[in-house]
Design a protein around this motif. Structure first.
Motif, PDB file in Angstrom:
ATOM      1  N   PHE A  70      68.923  -1.373  54.815  1.00 14.01           N
ATOM      2  CA  PHE A  70      67.905  -1.968  55.793  1.00 14.01           C
ATOM      3  C   PHE A  70      66.486  -0.973  55.090  1.00 14.01           C
ATOM      4  N   ALA A  71      65.235  -1.798  54.922  1.00 15.37           N
ATOM      5  CA  ALA A  71      63.937  -1.182  54.640  1.00 15.37           C
ATOM      6  C   ALA A  71      63.707  -0.855  56.371  1.00 15.37           C
ATOM      7  N   VAL A  72      63.103   0.356  56.331  1.00 19.07           N
ATOM      8  CA  VAL A  72      62.816   1.030  57.504  1.00 19.07           C
ATOM      9  C   VAL A  72      61.574   1.712  57.635  1.00 19.07           C
ATOM     10  N   ALA A  73      60.778   1.492  58.590  1.00 15.79           N
ATOM     11  CA  ALA A  73      59.526   2.423  58.705  1.00 15.79           C
ATOM     12  C   ALA A  73      59.227   2.703  60.037  1.00 15.79           C
ATOM     13  N   ALA A  74      58.997   3.915  60.322  1.00 11.31           N
ATOM     14  CA  ALA A  74      58.764   4.461  61.867  1.00 11.31           C
ATOM     15  C   ALA A  74      57.508   3.743  62.261  1.00 11.31           C
ATOM     16  N   ILE A 299      73.990   1.689  55.965  1.00  8.71           N
ATOM     17  CA  ILE A 299      74.713   2.305  57.134  1.00  8.71           C
ATOM     18  C   ILE A 299      76.192   1.874  56.687  1.00  8.71           C
ATOM     19  N   HIS A 300      76.878   3.103  56.689  1.00  8.59           N
ATOM     20  CA  HIS A 300      78.359   2.908  56.256  1.00  8.59           C
ATOM     21  C   HIS A 300      79.463   2.905  57.302  1.00  8.59           C
ATOM     22  N   SER A 301      79.331   3.322  58.729  1.00 10.76           N
ATOM     23  CA  SER A 301      80.187   3.439  59.478  1.00 10.76           C
ATOM     24  C   SER A 301      79.910   2.751  60.999  1.00 10.76           C
ATOM     25  N   VAL A 302      80.766   2.699  61.796  1.00  9.29           N
ATOM     26  CA  VAL A 302      80.563   2.235  62.990  1.00  9.29           C
ATOM     27  C   VAL A 302      79.585   3.340  64.000  1.00  9.29           C
ATOM     28  N   ARG A 303      79.873   4.532  63.632  1.00 14.82           N
ATOM     29  CA  ARG A 303      79.181   5.704  64.198  1.00 14.82           C
ATOM     30  C   ARG A 303      77.250   5.520  63.794  1.00 14.82           C
ATOM     31  N   GLY A 304      77.569   5.168  62.355  1.00 13.83           N
ATOM     32  CA  GLY A 304      76.363   5.128  61.795  1.00 13.83           C
ATOM     33  C   GLY A 304      75.307   3.790  62.406  1.00 13.83           C
ATOM     34  N   GLU A 305      76.317   2.853  62.590  1.00 16.76           N
ATOM     35  CA  GLU A 305      75.589   1.769  63.307  1.00 16.76           C
ATOM     36  C   GLU A 305      75.073   1.878  64.526  1.00 16.76           C
ATOM     37  N   LYS A 306      75.827   2.747  65.429  1.00 19.55           N
ATOM     38  CA  LYS A 306      75.215   2.993  66.854  1.00 19.55           C
ATOM     39  C   LYS A 306      74.037   3.771  66.531  1.00 19.55           C
ATOM     40  N   LEU A 307      74.119   4.863  65.789  1.00 15.96           N
ATOM     41  CA  LEU A 307      72.845   5.616  65.935  1.00 15.96           C
ATOM     42  C   LEU A 307      71.597   4.756  65.258  1.00 15.96           C
ATOM     43  N   PHE A 308      71.893   3.913  64.214  1.00 17.62           N
ATOM     44  CA  PHE A 308      70.853   3.168  63.864  1.00 17.62           C
ATOM     45  C   PHE A 308      70.173   2.248  65.143  1.00 17.62           C
ATOM     46  N   ALA A 309      71.310   1.715  65.578  1.00 15.79           N
ATOM     47  CA  ALA A 309      70.717   0.737  66.878  1.00 15.79           C
ATOM     48  C   ALA A 309      70.018   1.529  67.845  1.00 15.79           C
ATOM     49  N   SER A 310      70.150   2.787  67.999  1.00 11.93           N
ATOM     50  CA  SER A 310      69.629   3.491  68.888  1.00 11.93           C
ATOM     51  C   SER A 310      68.011   3.886  68.794  1.00 11.93           C
ATOM     52  N   ILE A 311      67.713   3.764  67.233  1.00  7.50           N
ATOM     53  CA  ILE A 311      66.333   3.801  66.969  1.00  7.50           C
ATOM     54  C   ILE A 311      65.477   2.456  66.779  1.00  7.50           C
ATOM     55  N   GLN A 312      66.115   1.417  66.856  1.00 10.10           N
ATOM     56  CA  GLN A 312      65.853   0.045  66.463  1.00 10.10           C
ATOM     57  C   GLN A 312      64.316  -0.087  67.078  1.00 10.10           C
ATOM     58  N   SER A 313      64.055   0.224  68.309  1.00  4.99           N
ATOM     59  CA  SER A 313      62.890   0.011  69.003  1.00  4.99           C
ATOM     60  C   SER A 313      61.712   0.805  68.578  1.00  4.99           C
ATOM     61  N   GLU A 314      62.130   1.860  67.787  1.00  4.36           N
ATOM     62  CA  GLU A 314      60.769   2.586  67.063  1.00  4.36           C
ATOM     63  C   GLU A 314      60.493   2.674  65.757  1.00  4.36           C
ATOM     64  N   VAL A 315      61.236   1.403  65.036  1.00  2.00           N
ATOM     65  CA  VAL A 315      60.966   1.318  63.841  1.00  2.00           C
ATOM     66  C   VAL A 315      60.717  -0.154  63.394  1.00  2.00           C
ATOM     67  N   HIS A 316      60.007  -0.552  62.385  1.00  2.00           N
ATOM     68  CA  HIS A 316      59.956  -1.995  61.800  1.00  2.00           C
ATOM     69  C   HIS A 316      61.003  -1.842  60.856  1.00  2.00           C
ATOM     70  N   GLU A 317      61.795  -2.891  60.722  1.00  2.00           N
ATOM     71  CA  GLU A 317      63.065  -2.894  59.839  1.00  2.00           C
ATOM     72  C   GLU A 317      63.251  -4.376  59.333  1.00  2.00           C
ATOM     73  N   HIS A 318      63.998  -4.474  58.158  1.00  2.00           N
ATOM     74  CA  HIS A 318      64.611  -5.571  57.507  1.00  2.00           C
ATOM     75  C   HIS A 318      65.681  -5.438  56.799  1.00  2.00           C
ATOM     76  N   GLN A 319      66.754  -6.174  57.204  1.00  2.00           N
ATOM     77  CA  GLN A 319      67.935  -6.209  56.566  1.00  2.00           C
ATOM     78  C   GLN A 319      67.969  -6.835  55.125  1.00  2.00           C
ATOM     79  N   ILE A 320      68.675  -6.177  54.207  1.00  2.00           N
ATOM     80  CA  ILE A 320      68.247  -6.599  52.805  1.00  2.00           C
ATOM     81  C   ILE A 320      69.780  -6.296  52.190  1.00  2.00           C
ATOM     82  N   GLU A 321      70.026  -7.321  51.186  1.00  2.00           N
ATOM     83  CA  GLU A 321      71.302  -7.110  50.319  1.00  2.00           C
ATOM     84  C   GLU A 321      71.441  -5.754  49.769  1.00  2.00           C
ATOM     85  N   VAL A 322      72.632  -5.262  49.869  1.00  2.00           N
ATOM     86  CA  VAL A 322      72.494  -3.692  49.269  1.00  2.00           C
ATOM     87  C   VAL A 322      72.369  -3.581  47.681  1.00  2.00           C
TER      88      VAL A 322
END
Ligand SMILES: Cc1cc2nc3c(=O)[nH]c(=O)nc-3n(C[C@H](O)[C@H](O)[C@H](O)COP(=O)(O)OP(=O)(O)OC[C@H]3O[C@@H](n4cnc5c(N)ncnc54)[C@H](O)[C@@H]3O)c2cc1C
Length: 388
Positions: A70-74, A299-322
């Motif tokens: 993901f491209a991410v900016a707070a 993001i590599h793991s389920v734990r990582g996915e959960k933490l990333f999901a918990s900040i999503q409302s505070e960032v602009h993000e865009h998923q992109i192919e690795v």
């Protein structure tokens, strides 16, 4: 027992020092300023725990999941401008602390050397924020983390890929309450070279100590970042192409020997999340780029996915192919090539010669540009942007 016959085979993570049941391993600085284990043979019981825990000798298993990028900016402008890239680390850290967790990362000590510390209070987050381009000392942090995990506390550990691998080997098993965040890492410069640079600045600037040091000041933009040393009454500010420390770092004159043969250069990581600068954003996602800084989060793991999901409302993000996300960031998969005069440079720096003159001797600005053109997959335009 551990025998370091080839310095390129020791990343200095400190897992061996932490694991030794006899406490007979101590990390000691060599003449280049890097830490290596020194074993007190009089108390070593030859249990080989130090050999088993070494992440260079046996790397822990990577997470078995397809990574997502993901491209991410707070959204918080202050946070973004005061972070190296898009400010994603601080958001992860805040979330962990809100849940009662401890966050470990690299901070300056009183002498402006870099070491890992643990924090639990949001007011201390500024100490961990921002890249410090110097190898960080982990000291007893791995043991401290183990105690916290055993007591059921949540922990976020952030560091270089070798530090995360060292911590994982030291722990020896997965803990649900642990989240690890590693970096795309160009390599870690010598603490001794950093010390010499600080002494040089003290002489040049006629002031000491500084109030704040940033390796990633964004006054000239994120892509043309600069080193800022703030004193009470003035500020030293120089961009990455002209600051003498950054020139030595980026032309690979002062990296740890193991960084040139890094065994952690892979897309599949042992960490839950990898963070980095999203270099090449202006080509991959031009509408996202405002030159204030964009993070890349893998993001590599389920734990990582959960933490990333918990900040999503505070960032602009865009998923992109690795593949596209790392296309302009060679350090994800390749080690930095050693400067052919690295050893001579390190000898001259150790001899306490004038820092500025030694850097100019080994790396003039034209050389820096040529060195960068050679770096596979890294566009000259990104790392050496033209002056505005
Ligand atoms: C030595 C080094 C080399 C790097 N090389 C690259 C690269 O080649 N390509 C790339 O895209 N990104 C690289 N990065 C990562 C990049 O500089 C940013 O740290 C990343 O984009 C995260 O930025 P942020 O805005 O989310 O947060 P920030 O607040 O800037 O991130 C700070 C985080 O970095 C950690 N950190 C800071 N200094 C150190 C250190 N000395 N040792 C271990 N951890 C540290 C802190 O613990 C904290 O977790 C490197 C970082 C370091 C420290």
């Amino acid at each position: 027992m551990l025998k370091i016959t080839d310095k390129a085979k020791c990343c200095g993570c400190g897992a061996c020092e932490n694991v030794c049941p006899q406490k007979c391993i101590h990390m000691q600085q060599d003449e280049e300023g890097f830490l290596y284990p020194k074993i007190d043979l009089s108390c070593c019981i030859d249990c080989n725990a130090c050999v088993r825990v070494c992440p260079v000798l046996s790397s822990p298993k990577a997470v078995d999941q397809v990574p997502q990028a993901f491209a991410v900016a707070a959204k918080d402008e202050f946070l973004r401008l005061n972070s190296s890239s898009g400010g994603i680390f601080s958001l992860f850290a805040e979330r962990m602390m809100e849940q009662g967790g401890m966050v470990f990362g690299a901070a300056f000590d009183d002498e402006f050397q870099v070491k890992h510390i643990g924090i639990h209070d949001r007011s201390d987050l500024g100490k961990l924020r921002g890249s410090k381009y110097v190898q960080s000392r982990t000291e007893q942090v791995f043991s401290e983390i183990k105690q916290l995990l055993l007591s059921g506390r949540k922990v976020l550990f952030s560091g270089t890929p070798c530090q995360v691998a060292g911590l994982k080997n030291f722990l020896g098993k997965e803990y649900e309450e642990l989240i690890t965040v590693d970096l795309i890492c160009h390599g870690v410069p010598s603490p001794l070279v950093w010390q010499r640079y600080l002494a040089y600045r003290k002489k040049r600037d006629g002031r000491y100590p500084p109030r704040r040091i940033s390796f990633r000041q964004k006054n000239f933009g994120w892509k043309r970042f600069s080193v800022s040393i703030q004193y009470d009454d003035t500020e030293y500010l120089e961009d990455l192409n002209h600051d003498k420390f950054m020139r030595a770092f980026l032309t690979n004159l002062c990296l740890r020997p193991s960084c040139h043969q890094c065994v952690f250069k892979t897309v599949d990581r042992v960490s839950d999340i990898t963070i980095a600068d999203f270099w090449g954003i202006e080509r991959e996602l031009p509408s996202f780029d405002d030159d204030k800084g964009t993070s890349l989060a893998i993001i590599h793991s389920v734990r990582g996915e959960k933490l990333f999901a918990s900040i999503q409302s505070e960032v602009h993000e865009h998923q992109i192919e690795v593949g596209r996300a790392i296309a302009h960031n060679a350090a994800m998969i390749s080690s930095a090539q050693m400067h052919k005069k690295r050893d001579a440079f390190m000898r001259e720096i150790s001899d306490e010669k004038d820092f500025g003159k030694v850097v100019d001797k080994y790396c003039h600005v034209g050389f820096l540009r040529r060195a960068y053109r050679k770096l596979k997959g890294v566009a000259k335009k990104i790392l050496l942007p033209t002056k505005k």
